[in-house]
Design a protein around this motif. Structure first.
Motif, PDB file in Angstrom:
ATOM      1  N   GLY A 122       0.827  -1.208   0.000  1.00  8.28           N
ATOM      2  CA  GLY A 122       0.000   0.000   0.000  1.00  8.28           C
ATOM      3  C   GLY A 122       0.852   1.244   0.000  1.00  8.28           C
ATOM      4  N   GLU A 123       0.178   2.374  -0.097  1.00  4.83           N
ATOM      5  CA  GLU A 123       0.911   3.643  -0.125  1.00  4.83           C
ATOM      6  C   GLU A 123       0.781   4.304   1.236  1.00  4.83           C
ATOM      7  OE1 GLU A 123       0.814   5.823  -3.575  1.00  4.83           O
ATOM      8  OE2 GLU A 123       2.287   7.221  -2.725  1.00  4.83           O
ATOM      9  N   TYR A 124       1.833   4.939   1.649  1.00  4.21           N
ATOM     10  CA  TYR A 124       1.791   5.549   2.966  1.00  4.21           C
ATOM     11  C   TYR A 124       2.580   6.834   2.995  1.00  4.21           C
ATOM     12  CZ  TYR A 124       2.119   5.988   8.030  1.00  4.21           C
ATOM     13  OH  TYR A 124       2.034   6.445   9.310  1.00  4.21           O
ATOM     14  N   GLY A 125       2.039   7.820   3.649  1.00  6.70           N
ATOM     15  CA  GLY A 125       2.780   9.068   3.860  1.00  6.70           C
ATOM     16  C   GLY A 125       2.876   9.307   5.354  1.00  6.70           C
ATOM     17  N   GLY A 126       4.035   9.671   5.823  1.00  4.41           N
ATOM     18  CA  GLY A 126       4.142   9.895   7.267  1.00  4.41           C
ATOM     19  C   GLY A 126       5.404  10.650   7.618  1.00  4.41           C
ATOM     20  N   TYR A 128       8.771  10.696   9.212  1.00 12.86           N
ATOM     21  CA  TYR A 128       9.720   9.632   9.515  1.00 12.86           C
ATOM     22  C   TYR A 128      10.887  10.169  10.341  1.00 12.86           C
ATOM     23  CZ  TYR A 128      12.568   5.505   8.894  1.00 12.86           C
ATOM     24  OH  TYR A 128      13.303   4.368   9.129  1.00 12.86           O
ATOM     25  N   CYS A 129      11.123   9.527  11.506  1.00 13.96           N
ATOM     26  CA  CYS A 129      12.289   9.908  12.319  1.00 13.96           C
ATOM     27  C   CYS A 129      13.343   8.814  12.178  1.00 13.96           C
ATOM     28  CB  CYS A 129      11.904  10.074  13.789  1.00 13.96           C
ATOM     29  SG  CYS A 129      13.372  10.289  14.833  1.00 13.96           S
ATOM     30  N   THR A 130      14.512   9.199  11.685  1.00 14.96           N
ATOM     31  CA  THR A 130      15.576   8.208  11.468  1.00 14.96           C
ATOM     32  C   THR A 130      16.061   7.636  12.791  1.00 14.96           C
ATOM     33  OG1 THR A 130      16.292   9.709   9.767  1.00 14.96           O
ATOM     34  CG2 THR A 130      17.712   7.830  10.175  1.00 14.96           C
ATOM     35  N   GLY A 131      16.144   8.523  13.803  1.00 14.70           N
ATOM     36  CA  GLY A 131      16.609   8.072  15.124  1.00 14.70           C
ATOM     37  C   GLY A 131      15.755   6.928  15.639  1.00 14.70           C
ATOM     38  N   CYS A 132      14.449   7.044  15.455  1.00 19.08           N
ATOM     39  CA  CYS A 132      13.526   6.005  15.963  1.00 19.08           C
ATOM     40  C   CYS A 132      13.295   4.910  14.935  1.00 19.08           C
ATOM     41  CB  CYS A 132      12.173   6.594  16.308  1.00 19.08           C
ATOM     42  SG  CYS A 132      12.217   7.850  17.563  1.00 19.08           S
ATOM     43  N   GLU A 133      13.678   5.164  13.698  1.00 21.26           N
ATOM     44  CA  GLU A 133      13.411   4.226  12.607  1.00 21.26           C
ATOM     45  C   GLU A 133      11.919   3.969  12.484  1.00 21.26           C
ATOM     46  OE1 GLU A 133      15.679   2.329  10.720  1.00 21.26           O
ATOM     47  OE2 GLU A 133      17.547   2.293  11.846  1.00 21.26           O
ATOM     48  N   ARG A 134      11.094   5.021  12.618  1.00 25.41           N
ATOM     49  CA  ARG A 134       9.665   4.774  12.475  1.00 25.41           C
ATOM     50  C   ARG A 134       8.931   6.030  12.017  1.00 25.41           C
ATOM     51  NH1 ARG A 134       6.505   5.488  18.136  1.00 25.41           N
ATOM     52  NH2 ARG A 134       4.896   5.975  16.627  1.00 25.41           N
ATOM     53  N   PHE A 135       7.722   5.776  11.492  1.00 25.81           N
ATOM     54  CA  PHE A 135       6.860   6.879  11.085  1.00 25.81           C
ATOM     55  C   PHE A 135       6.060   7.363  12.285  1.00 25.81           C
ATOM     56  CE2 PHE A 135       7.463   4.748   6.975  1.00 25.81           C
ATOM     57  CZ  PHE A 135       7.711   5.842   6.160  1.00 25.81           C
ATOM     58  N   TYR A 136       5.856   8.656  12.353  1.00 25.24           N
ATOM     59  CA  TYR A 136       4.979   9.225  13.385  1.00 25.24           C
ATOM     60  C   TYR A 136       3.737   9.805  12.724  1.00 25.24           C
ATOM     61  CZ  TYR A 136       8.275   8.824  17.214  1.00 25.24           C
ATOM     62  OH  TYR A 136       9.093   8.323  18.193  1.00 25.24           O
ATOM     63  N   THR A 137       2.609   9.718  13.442  1.00 25.82           N
ATOM     64  CA  THR A 137       1.420  10.419  12.965  1.00 25.82           C
ATOM     65  C   THR A 137       1.524  11.858  13.453  1.00 25.82           C
ATOM     66  OG1 THR A 137       0.199   9.872  14.950  1.00 25.82           O
ATOM     67  CG2 THR A 137      -0.025   8.339  13.110  1.00 25.82           C
ATOM     68  N   GLU A 138       0.721  12.726  12.829  1.00 25.48           N
ATOM     69  CA  GLU A 138       0.702  14.151  13.186  1.00 25.48           C
ATOM     70  C   GLU A 138       0.508  14.306  14.698  1.00 25.48           C
ATOM     71  OE1 GLU A 138       1.335  17.501  11.155  1.00 25.48           O
ATOM     72  OE2 GLU A 138       0.255  16.037   9.933  1.00 25.48           O
ATOM     73  N   LYS A 139      -0.452  13.522  15.209  1.00 22.50           N
ATOM     74  CA  LYS A 139      -0.829  13.610  16.619  1.00 22.50           C
ATOM     75  C   LYS A 139       0.313  13.260  17.564  1.00 22.50           C
ATOM     76  CE  LYS A 139      -5.629  12.584  17.766  1.00 22.50           C
ATOM     77  NZ  LYS A 139      -6.495  11.428  17.935  1.00 22.50           N
ATOM     78  N   TYR A 155       9.049  14.266   6.050  1.00 24.23           N
ATOM     79  CA  TYR A 155       7.786  13.711   5.531  1.00 24.23           C
ATOM     80  C   TYR A 155       8.100  12.832   4.330  1.00 24.23           C
ATOM     81  CZ  TYR A 155       2.996  13.019   4.310  1.00 24.23           C
ATOM     82  OH  TYR A 155       1.797  12.409   4.046  1.00 24.23           O
ATOM     83  N   ILE A 156       7.696  11.589   4.420  1.00 28.38           N
ATOM     84  CA  ILE A 156       7.997  10.654   3.330  1.00 28.38           C
ATOM     85  C   ILE A 156       6.709  10.002   2.867  1.00 28.38           C
ATOM     86  CG2 ILE A 156       9.117   8.465   2.759  1.00 28.38           C
ATOM     87  CD1 ILE A 156      11.339   9.126   4.628  1.00 28.38           C
ATOM     88  N   SER A 157       6.524   9.950   1.563  1.00 26.97           N
ATOM     89  CA  SER A 157       5.361   9.241   1.035  1.00 26.97           C
ATOM     90  C   SER A 157       5.880   8.208   0.043  1.00 26.97           C
ATOM     91  CB  SER A 157       4.444  10.248   0.346  1.00 26.97           C
ATOM     92  OG  SER A 157       3.434   9.541  -0.316  1.00 26.97           O
ATOM     93  N   GLU A 158       5.541   6.956   0.275  1.00 25.74           N
ATOM     94  CA  GLU A 158       6.047   5.931  -0.649  1.00 25.74           C
ATOM     95  C   GLU A 158       5.219   4.672  -0.557  1.00 25.74           C
ATOM     96  OE1 GLU A 158      10.053   5.695   0.811  1.00 25.74           O
ATOM     97  OE2 GLU A 158       9.517   4.334   2.427  1.00 25.74           O
TER      98      GLU A 158
END
Ligand code: ME8
Length: 642
Positions: A122-126, A128-139, A155-158
């Motif tokens: 699927g496609e996802y935009g979020g 992304y924090c490299t330090g945490c190696e994860r996407f964060y939601t706005e909230k 912000y990465i969308s892929e």
């Protein structure tokens, strides 16, 4: 012969972007202690540790250093492998996530979850924090920044692959509710439940396109993608047991426990159980979560230059003292502040004073009266029976607290016996028995002390293996962990054989000098007090104060001092604190129970008119009288005041 029960533990699989620090050393040392303890409880054990070598974080760290990720991983992984034995850590397997064996584990697992229909594209935009190696939601962002690293994420969308984690949210919530011991201590179970109850659990993005990152394990079903580093790293726990379905895995997995700090609760409490469920595997048995080591109440960080190097500590103070200190000082689950002064104070009070003095006194008495050969006891009297009751209670508590990762409270329980032995020497006064020619009583007293010290040494082995082995050797005891069972120690007394050859003297736990600057500061403090003027202090000195909110659980009048009240105060620790305070003339005890107070929590342990006290309640006084300081609103016991 019936098969032994098993016990399996893991540490986190550490990142290779930094060399081992105090935090890594703590987790690894307590893991080792726990596994040694379980061995002494007659179990067959496994301890898996390793290094987490893939992902953005490592690729970027390598780029910064101008080396390949493989070179960085090889170098830092080697450092971790060299550090473990210097911390006294004996592991069963050290897993590198770049090994061929681990890659095979990950690909097999991915394929299984994919075939089960739990991975989709699927496609996802979020954010992304490299330090945490994860996407964060706005909230989840705080003022647009990653809450962990306080940097703006990208912000990465892929297009990516996703694991249907949300599908298992309700099931996992129910599992955690039905299994109250699955995550401990309780506060982290509550935190995991809160994550699940927030209704925001999304599917997990488990791939990275090779156009952006190549440093990872290929997805078996799409060679243009590598696996997300957390999906890869968690599986090291199964690689460490020779992979799912192996004989070793089947033997240990039902008793598999994990040990982590609070920073990686979510991957372990949420990602990992849902991954296992999706692959049709049983969940691990238990997740144990400890708090963070701080340095002068601040997070350790390279940029602040306050990172504690465990190898420096071990070289300066010895590995056993270091291990004893970190286990005694940190209450499992809570944060704790590391200072060398506190380490020295503990060495001097617990090890040199309480245990070391006792031990060397007993050895010299045995040398003097019995030529260093253990005497045979005559008959045990009331004094010995009371001591045996104390020893049984102390060992029983130690064993059950240790089993539950409550290391500090366990050691405190063992020290009740050590203190009881000191009292026994003072009261029984062997030197007087010798003088008066009471040879039967003298033999009983010296034998009892030697026999009890043998028990203390055995119980200390998981924490301080080298010192405990030396003690046992000096007590003339052969020691083989495989032939020892701590449970047997509850069965009776008299296991030390009369005639055992003892060392004539010992200086296992020497007193340490406070650093000179510290002594001077102390003298200056004394002088300031004497002149009754409030001297100016450095900010660092203020930071040494550990002020906490406490809730008064009970208050009693001191049995023999009119001015004193004896409090039991909940500071969010394993056990309520006993605090004696000279404020009896201002309060009725019954008015104080349930009140919240401000406590100086890092004062040394002392006895005030024979009642134990550790801490001080803060008060304010003017001409109208005295009040106890309290927080403005209810705060959880143990909350830090700064
Ligand atoms: O998170 N106090 O690796 P990591 C106490 N690779 N413990 C601390 C600490 C501190 N200040 N700082 C770190 C990762 N730790 C992942 C894990 S597992 C499948 C993947 C310890 O090198 C503590 O155990 O950042 C914490 O959980 C761990 O180091 C994080 O290590």
């Amino acid at each position: 012969m019936t098969a032994k029960k098993t016990f399996a533990l893991t540490t986190p699989i550490f990142y290779v972007n930094a060399k081992p620090h105090l935090g890594h050393a703590y987790t690894s040392s307590i893991a080792d202690s726990m596994v040694r303890f379980q061995r002494l409880m007659g179990k067959e054990v496994s301890l898996v540790t390793g290094t987490d070598e893939h992902g953005d974080k490592i690729a970027q760290a390598a780029e910064k250093q101008g080396v390949t990720p493989q070179k960085l991983a090889d170098d830092v992984s080697a450092l971790f492998q060299e550090t473990m034995p210097r911390l006294g850590v004996q592991f069963s397997r050290f897993i590198r996530t770049t090994s061929a064996e681990h890659k095979a584990t990950v690909q097999k697992f991915l394929q299984k979850v994919y075939d089960n229909g739990d991975i989709y594209f699927g496609e996802y935009g979020g954010h992304y924090c490299t330090g945490c190696e994860r996407f964060y939601t706005e909230k989840e962002l705080e003022n647009g920044l990653c809450p962990q690293h306080l940097v703006a994420p990208q912000y990465i969308s892929e297009k990516n692959y996703f694991f249907r984690m949300s599908k298992y949210a309700d099931w996992l919530k129910q599992y955690i509710l039905d299994n109250p011991d699955f995550i401990q201590p309780e506060r982290y179970r509550t935190e995991a439940l809160a994550l699940l109850e927030s209704g925001e659990l999304e599917d997990l993005c488990i791939s990275r396109p090779k156009s952006r990152l190549t440093w990872g394990i290929d997805l078996p079903f799409d060679k243009d993608y590598v696996c997300y580093v957390w999906f890869d790293a968690l599986l090291a726990y199964t690689t460490g047991l020779d992979g799912v379905g192996s004989e070793k895995f089947n033997k240990f997995w039902p008793n598999q426990q994990h040990l982590i700090a609070k920073d990686i609760l979510k991957p372990h409490a949420i990602f990992w159980p849902t991954m296992l469920k999706s692959a049709g595997l049983d969940l691990y048995h238990r997740l144990n979560v400890h708090g963070y080591w701080l340095v002068r109440d601040t997070k350790m960080s390279k940029s602040l230059g306050n990172v504690v190097d465990p190898l420096h500590m071990v070289t300066t103070y010895g590995v056993d003292v270091f291990r004893y200190f970190i286990m005694r000082e940190m209450h499992f689950g809570n944060d704790s502040s590391f200072t060398e002064d506190a380490l020295i104070a503990r060495q001097n009070s617990d090890l040199a004073n309480d245990l070391g003095n006792l031990y060397s006194r007993v050895l010299s008495m045995a040398a003097k009266y019995y030529n260093s050969s253990a005497p045979a006891p005559a008959s045990y009297g009331d004094r010995e029976k009371a001591l045996q009751d104390l020893a049984l209670e102390s060992m029983r508590n130690y064993q059950s607290l240790f089993d539950n990762f409550k290391f500090s409270a366990a050691l405190e329980s063992l020290w009740e016996l050590v203190r009881g032995l000191n009292k026994y020497v003072d009261v029984a006064a062997p030197w007087a028995l010798h003088k008066e020619g009471k040879s039967d009583e003298l033999a009983t007293v010296v034998y009892t002390l030697l026999d009890m010290l043998r028990k203390v040494a055995l119980h200390l082995w998981p924490v301080m293996p080298g010192s405990a082995e030396k003690m046992l050797e000096q007590l003339g005891q052969a020691f083989d962990p495989a032939q020892t069972n701590l449970a047997d120690e509850l069965g009776g007394f008299g296991q030390l054989k009369p005639g055992a050859k003892l060392a004539a003297s010992s200086n296992l736990f020497p007193r340490l000098e406070m650093p000179k600057a510290e002594e001077e500061a102390k003298d200056a403090g004394k002088a300031a007090k004497e002149s009754q003027t409030a001297a100016t202090i450095e900010f660092e000195d203020f930071q040494k104060l550990d002020l906490r909110v406490g809730t008064i659980l009970s208050v009693e009048k001191h049995p023999d001092a009119d001015k004193l009240l004896c409090f039991k105060v909940d500071l969010g620790e394993d056990k309520p604190r006993s605090i004696v305070s000279g404020i009896a003339e201002y309060f009725k005890p019954e008015d104080l129970a349930g009140k919240q107070v401000v406590v100086v929590a890092n004062l040394p342990f002392r006895k005030i008119r024979k009642v134990e006290s550790q801490g001080m309640l803060l008060t304010a006084e003017d001409e109208k009288g005295l009040t106890l300081l309290t927080p403005g609103a209810y705060k959880a016991p143990g909350s830090k005041i700064s």
